[in-house]
Design an enzyme around this catalytic site. Structure first.
Site, PDB file in Angstrom:
ATOM      1  N   LYS A 177       0.862  -1.186   0.000  1.00  0.00           N
ATOM      2  CA  LYS A 177       0.000   0.000   0.000  1.00  0.00           C
ATOM      3  C   LYS A 177       0.901   1.239   0.000  1.00  0.00           C
ATOM      4  O   LYS A 177       1.507   1.579   1.009  1.00  0.00           O
ATOM      5  CB  LYS A 177      -0.896   0.022   1.256  1.00  0.00           C
ATOM      6  CG  LYS A 177      -1.999   1.067   1.106  1.00  0.00           C
ATOM      7  CD  LYS A 177      -2.403   1.723   2.391  1.00  0.00           C
ATOM      8  CE  LYS A 177      -1.459   2.789   2.860  1.00  0.00           C
ATOM      9  NZ  LYS A 177      -1.265   3.947   1.957  1.00  0.00           N
ATOM     10  N   GLU A 253      10.395   1.538  10.026  1.00  0.00           N
ATOM     11  CA  GLU A 253      11.362   2.600   9.691  1.00  0.00           C
ATOM     12  C   GLU A 253      10.633   3.914   9.906  1.00  0.00           C
ATOM     13  O   GLU A 253       9.815   4.329   9.078  1.00  0.00           O
ATOM     14  CB  GLU A 253      11.821   2.471   8.241  1.00  0.00           C
ATOM     15  CG  GLU A 253      12.615   1.215   7.955  1.00  0.00           C
ATOM     16  CD  GLU A 253      14.018   1.255   8.537  1.00  0.00           C
ATOM     17  OE1 GLU A 253      14.448   2.311   9.015  1.00  0.00           O
ATOM     18  OE2 GLU A 253      14.673   0.209   8.530  1.00  0.00           O
ATOM     19  N   CYS A 287      14.074  11.269   6.489  1.00  0.00           N
ATOM     20  CA  CYS A 287      14.128  10.823   7.885  1.00  0.00           C
ATOM     21  C   CYS A 287      15.525  10.956   8.458  1.00  0.00           C
ATOM     22  O   CYS A 287      15.688  10.965   9.672  1.00  0.00           O
ATOM     23  CB  CYS A 287      13.648   9.382   7.973  1.00  0.00           C
ATOM     24  SG  CYS A 287      14.473   8.333   6.781  1.00  0.00           S
ATOM     25  N   GLU A 388      10.485  16.614  14.825  1.00  0.00           N
ATOM     26  CA  GLU A 388      11.025  16.425  13.474  1.00  0.00           C
ATOM     27  C   GLU A 388      10.520  17.579  12.609  1.00  0.00           C
ATOM     28  O   GLU A 388       9.331  17.901  12.644  1.00  0.00           O
ATOM     29  CB  GLU A 388      10.516  15.075  12.950  1.00  0.00           C
ATOM     30  CG  GLU A 388      11.140  14.648  11.651  1.00  0.00           C
ATOM     31  CD  GLU A 388      10.630  13.284  11.165  1.00  0.00           C
ATOM     32  OE1 GLU A 388       9.450  12.943  11.413  1.00  0.00           O
ATOM     33  OE2 GLU A 388      11.415  12.566  10.519  1.00  0.00           O
TER      34      GLU A 388
HETATM   35  P1  NAD Z   1       2.728   8.718   7.459  1.00  0.00           P
HETATM   36  O1  NAD Z   1       3.015   7.893   8.635  1.00  0.00           O
HETATM   37  O2  NAD Z   1       1.682   9.733   7.528  1.00  0.00           O
HETATM   38  O3  NAD Z   1       2.380   7.824   6.195  1.00  0.00           O
HETATM   39  C1  NAD Z   1       3.196   6.731   5.819  1.00  0.00           C
HETATM   40  C2  NAD Z   1       2.323   5.669   5.190  1.00  0.00           C
HETATM   41  O4  NAD Z   1       1.413   5.185   6.159  1.00  0.00           O
HETATM   42  C3  NAD Z   1       1.471   6.159   4.016  1.00  0.00           C
HETATM   43  O5  NAD Z   1       1.402   5.147   3.044  1.00  0.00           O
HETATM   44  C4  NAD Z   1       0.103   6.343   4.662  1.00  0.00           C
HETATM   45  O6  NAD Z   1      -0.961   6.211   3.758  1.00  0.00           O
HETATM   46  C5  NAD Z   1       0.113   5.180   5.627  1.00  0.00           C
HETATM   47  N1  NAD Z   1      -0.855   5.283   6.714  1.00  0.00           N
HETATM   48  C6  NAD Z   1      -1.199   6.360   7.437  1.00  0.00           C
HETATM   49  N2  NAD Z   1      -2.146   6.035   8.352  1.00  0.00           N
HETATM   50  C7  NAD Z   1      -2.390   4.708   8.196  1.00  0.00           C
HETATM   51  C8  NAD Z   1      -3.259   3.779   8.805  1.00  0.00           C
HETATM   52  N3  NAD Z   1      -4.068   4.123   9.803  1.00  0.00           N
HETATM   53  N4  NAD Z   1      -3.248   2.494   8.378  1.00  0.00           N
HETATM   54  C9  NAD Z   1      -2.435   2.113   7.387  1.00  0.00           C
HETATM   55  N5  NAD Z   1      -1.587   2.956   6.756  1.00  0.00           N
HETATM   56  C10 NAD Z   1      -1.557   4.232   7.156  1.00  0.00           C
HETATM   57  O7  NAD Z   1       4.150   9.353   7.104  1.00  0.00           O
HETATM   58  P2  NAD Z   1       4.501  10.342   5.918  1.00  0.00           P
HETATM   59  O8  NAD Z   1       4.191  11.719   6.331  1.00  0.00           O
HETATM   60  O9  NAD Z   1       3.958   9.841   4.631  1.00  0.00           O
HETATM   61  O10 NAD Z   1       6.078  10.103   5.845  1.00  0.00           O
HETATM   62  C11 NAD Z   1       6.972  10.884   6.520  1.00  0.00           C
HETATM   63  C12 NAD Z   1       7.512  10.151   7.739  1.00  0.00           C
HETATM   64  O11 NAD Z   1       8.191   8.960   7.314  1.00  0.00           O
HETATM   65  C13 NAD Z   1       8.535  10.943   8.483  1.00  0.00           C
HETATM   66  O12 NAD Z   1       8.316  10.868   9.856  1.00  0.00           O
HETATM   67  C14 NAD Z   1       9.847  10.277   8.104  1.00  0.00           C
HETATM   68  O13 NAD Z   1      10.879  10.474   9.030  1.00  0.00           O
HETATM   69  C15 NAD Z   1       9.450   8.863   7.939  1.00  0.00           C
HETATM   70  N6  NAD Z   1      10.389   8.128   7.091  1.00  0.00           N
HETATM   71  C16 NAD Z   1      11.197   7.201   7.666  1.00  0.00           C
HETATM   72  C17 NAD Z   1      12.122   6.519   6.901  1.00  0.00           C
HETATM   73  C18 NAD Z   1      13.013   5.500   7.529  1.00  0.00           C
HETATM   74  O14 NAD Z   1      13.572   4.710   6.805  1.00  0.00           O
HETATM   75  N7  NAD Z   1      13.163   5.483   8.837  1.00  0.00           N
HETATM   76  C19 NAD Z   1      12.222   6.767   5.537  1.00  0.00           C
HETATM   77  C20 NAD Z   1      11.375   7.728   4.964  1.00  0.00           C
HETATM   78  C21 NAD Z   1      10.448   8.385   5.769  1.00  0.00           C
END
Ligand code: NAD
Length: 484
Positions: A177, A253, A287, A388
């Site tokens: 997804k 992650e 991140c 962040e």
């Molecule tokens: P997010 O958590 O809002 O979304 C990430 C994913 O989760 C998306 O696909 C979203 O649709 C899904 N999602 C959200 N709510 C959900 C639910 N209730 N059920 C299932 N799926 C759900 O994060 P974002 O804003 O898209 O991404 C940014 C974040 O990701 C930052 O905090 C960043 O640091 C982190 N990030 C971490 C890494 C790593 O490797 N550690 C890499 C890239 C980004």
């Protein structure tokens, strides 16, 4: 403009499908707000069918030889490089990052395909001498089963191959997804895997604008044995709690709050160059972006001057325009968060040295552009010191001693990336061992690669992606004891 995608963006059991009720959601270019396509808005029923397909494909796929699985990944790698320019233009348009950065990400995404094609052939077990006569112990590694993968928008292709490649290399099948902001990048990657010969059902794609119902089905289904998630800490924690109900394995992650430490024995101009490159990469939406830049007092002035000089040369605009190095933020909420952190810091006594506001001239008001910003004299009382940022704001913090800075750098619940600049080998060793982070860059702003384990500690997550560790996440260990 990238052509509007077909709305059959669900890949279930090898078929590209629309949502059951024909529902779609718009995909827009964050730089301009223009509509670039529509994607199928799937719900629970489509997710269930994707899990059915992955469960049915698991038997035959896991029975394939590792060599056959590796061949598919290798072909996908080659195709990705052949199509690199088209993929980079799509990514730059849909996600917003500068074309050069998008080209780098396509190569990084392809690296995971190649790395795990090779590692697929090295899933070795072992035999252990027994403590009993006439007895043997044998250890096997076997694929965990059906995997659910959930990915973010900021690295919309590499975060997918970093999960799909090790899963299918190990013999697992997957339901992916992707983020609602970047479904077209996901379609492009999955189509390429299909073209490379991945059999129906092995990798399935569920695009949706409503992550909750899809996520709920993925969590609730006992056939899904593993959840691999990249995204925010907040959502990751909720999903990990949900995965516990069926005791799924999880890889998380999550967010970061990286410290970068510049000691006074380092060249402040060289360190400022590194800080600019690392901080403004992907407009700070990474991140591993340095969120707190600690600079020893003796070099803080020279460092800040060089940082400002370099940052002032960065030009903002749509990623596909020539010469652009700062793309848009993902949405209005991101813009508001960054502005709030800057205003709060200034109110509490920080010095705004550069930027600090939204950019609206020359058509930039159509996207969420924020000026590359430098803040000096940041301290612990300010929001930016804890939250962040995920935006283009470099926060400079003066410090005095090594002991002090290690304690301050570690004073966070996050633990993903950290960086230090020093020319003293003893100090580099002491500090890199003392930093409580999953990744340390020593005079290095890019301590990442498909062959190296990536991941964090604390609320930055669990598990590792890439490296030999990245494959183990998709393998169960089985012990066989045999009485002869
Ligand atoms: P997010 O958590 O809002 O979304 C990430 C994913 O989760 C998306 O696909 C979203 O649709 C899904 N999602 C959200 N709510 C959900 C639910 N209730 N059920 C299932 N799926 C759900 O994060 P974002 O804003 O898209 O991404 C940014 C974040 O990701 C930052 O905090 C960043 O640091 C982190 N990030 C971490 C890494 C790593 O490797 N550690 C890499 C890239 C980004």
């Amino acid at each position: 403009m990238y052509p509007a995608a077909d709305t059959a963006t669900l890949l279930i059991d090898g078929k590209w499908l629309e949502a059951d009720d024909g529902a779609t959601f718009p995909v827009t270019a964050p730089a301009t707000g223009e509509l670039i396509g529509r994607a199928a808005d799937a719900g629970a029923a489509e997710t269930d069918r994707a899990i059915d397909a992955a469960a049915a494909a698991f038997g035959p796929w896991s029975a394939e030889t590792a060599y056959a699985r590796a061949d598919v990944l290798r072909r996908a790698h080659d195709l990705m490089l052949e199509r690199a320019e088209d993929l980079a233009v799509l990514m730059s348009t849909e996600q917003g990052k500068p074309l050069k950065a998008a080209r780098n990400e396509v190569r990084y995404a392809a690296d995971f395909l190649a790395w795990f094609a090779e590692e697929a052939k090295r899933v070795h077990g072992r035999t252990i001498p027994s403590n009993r006569r006439g007895h043997r112990f044998q250890v096997l590694k076997q694929p965990v089963g059906v995997v659910a993968g959930i990915t973010p928008w900021n690295y919309p292709m590499s975060m997918i191959t970093r999960k799909v490649a090790p899963a299918v290399a190990a013999g697992c099948t997957i339901v992916l997804k992707p983020a609602e902001q970047t479904p077209l990048c996901a379609v492009a990657v999955l189509a390429l895997l299909e073209e490379a010969g991945l059999p129906p059902g092995v990798a399935n794609l569920v695009t949706t604008a409503r992550p909750e119902p899809v996520g709920e089905r993925l969590l609730a289904d006992p056939r899904v044995r593993k959840l691999t998630f990249t995204g925010s800490t907040e959502v990751g924690m909720r999903l990990a709690a949900g995965a516990a109900a069926t005791m799924k394995r999880v890889s998380m992650e999550l967010g970061g709050h990286a410290p970068m430490i510049v000691f006074d024995d380092a060249d402040p101009v060289h360190a400022a160059k590194g800080a600019t490159l690392a901080k403004f990469l992907n407009t700070g939406q990474a991140c591993i972006s340095p969120n707190r830049i600690y600079v020893q007092r003796g070099v803080v002035e020279a460092f800040t001057e060089a940082l400002v000089a370099r940052t002032a040369t960065l030009s903002a605009g749509p990623g596909t325009s020539p010469g652009v190095s700062i793309g848009p933020l993902v949405d209005d909420a991101a813009l508001t968060k960054v502005q709030r952190q800057v205003d709060d810091a200034v109110e509490r006594g920080a010095r705004l040295v550069l930027g600090g506001t939204r950019l609206t001239e020359d058509g930039l008001d159509r996207g969420c552009f924020f000026a590359p910003t430098v803040l000096a004299d940041i301290d612990e009382t300010m929001l930016i010191y804890r939250e962040e940022t995920f935006g283009p704001v470099a926060a400079v913090i003066p410090f005095d001693t090594e002991e002090e800075v290690v304690a301050r750098a570690n004073d966070t619940a996050y633990g993903l990336a950290s960086y230090l600049y020093t020319r003293d080998l003893g100090r580099a060793t002491r500090v890199s061992e003392a930093l409580r982070f999953g990744i340390v860059g020593v005079n290095d702003i890019n301590p990442t690669g498909a062959q190296a384990p990536f991941g964090g500690v604390g609320v930055s997550g669990l598990g590792r992606e890439g490296g030999v560790e990245g494959l183990d996440e998709y393998l169960d260990v089985k012990l066989i004891g045999t009485a002869l």
